[in-house]
Design a protein around this motif. Sequence first.
Motif, PDB file in Angstrom:
ATOM      1  N   ILE A   9     -19.943  -3.908  22.398  1.00 14.94           N
ATOM      2  CA  ILE A   9     -19.609  -3.436  23.758  1.00 14.94           C
ATOM      3  C   ILE A   9     -18.555  -4.326  24.436  1.00 14.94           C
ATOM      4  N   PRO A  48     -17.666  -9.208  27.074  1.00 16.53           N
ATOM      5  CA  PRO A  48     -18.478  -7.988  27.152  1.00 16.53           C
ATOM      6  C   PRO A  48     -18.239  -7.217  28.446  1.00 16.53           C
ATOM      7  N   TYR A  51     -21.362  -3.439  32.568  1.00 15.75           N
ATOM      8  CA  TYR A  51     -22.084  -2.266  33.053  1.00 15.75           C
ATOM      9  C   TYR A  51     -23.243  -1.877  32.141  1.00 15.75           C
ATOM     10  N   LEU A  52     -23.841  -2.866  31.469  1.00 17.87           N
ATOM     11  CA  LEU A  52     -25.051  -2.597  30.720  1.00 17.87           C
ATOM     12  C   LEU A  52     -26.228  -2.491  31.683  1.00 17.87           C
ATOM     13  N   TYR A  54     -29.864  -3.091  32.803  1.00 25.56           N
ATOM     14  CA  TYR A  54     -30.864  -4.108  32.462  1.00 25.56           C
ATOM     15  C   TYR A  54     -32.072  -3.485  31.778  1.00 25.56           C
ATOM     16  N   GLN A  56     -32.321  -1.042  29.834  1.00 21.93           N
ATOM     17  CA  GLN A  56     -32.070  -0.590  28.476  1.00 21.93           C
ATOM     18  C   GLN A  56     -31.648  -1.710  27.533  1.00 21.93           C
ATOM     19  N   ASN A  57     -31.441  -2.910  28.081  1.00 23.10           N
ATOM     20  CA  ASN A  57     -30.872  -3.987  27.262  1.00 23.10           C
ATOM     21  C   ASN A  57     -31.653  -5.295  27.348  1.00 23.10           C
ATOM     22  N   PHE A 212     -27.318  -3.588  36.945  1.00 23.69           N
ATOM     23  CA  PHE A 212     -26.301  -3.837  35.936  1.00 23.69           C
ATOM     24  C   PHE A 212     -26.353  -5.313  35.551  1.00 23.69           C
TER      25      PHE A 212
END
Length: 226
Positions: A9, A48, A51-52, A54, A56-57, A212
């Motif tokens: 990513i 990186p 906009y990941l 949180y 989901q990651n 995010f």
Amino acid sequence: MSLQAILSISESVGINDQRFVGQTVSRNQKITTSEILTVVPFAFELKPMNYLLYSQNRGVLNSLRIPDKAITQYINFGSTGWSNYIEYQGDMTSGQIAACQWQTSSANKVLVLGSLPSISSTAFLFKAGDFVQVGLYSYIVTADVLRGASSTVNVPVHRSLIVALTAPIACVAGEFGTTVSMGDTTYTGVTFPVVLRDYPTYTLIPMTNDSFIQWSGTFKAFESVL
């Protein structure tokens, strides 16, 4: 996944594959250079995206937390959108590459490849800039290599062979071939063992029912050479 997920990513990837060279300019403006011989390690700087989600990651964060800056991780460009970095340029098929073997006569900056395919003598086995892997470590081909008519070919590379071979070993080139076991896992295509030197912290930026992940900087990884 750990660092591999960050590579996948990343908005940009910085790469340093330079030799360790010093320069001095004298008062009369003459330049001299000197070089310290090293293993010429690869260094990568991964930026990186911010906009990941949180929610989901959290697993990715955990997989980074475990190795931290202490344990070797592995990054494989061929399984990401950055595969163009190591993409094979020659004329062999993936099956032909897998059938080739690096020979024990490989030494210094010349790798010797055997078990060659039955293809045209004018076909390119490698082109300058191709990536090949011998054991744990990868090398950049520095000149075009034709099939020729011999049972083996010499492949010039950008740095000296790091670990001498005691037996022939399967070829890995670009995104093709299967590596030796690296951290108890084999990979398809050129794979780099690295240790993080810079491991940024993260900040949670609130959004509706989630956050995010915003990183404080880039991930800087240095090739781990034993």
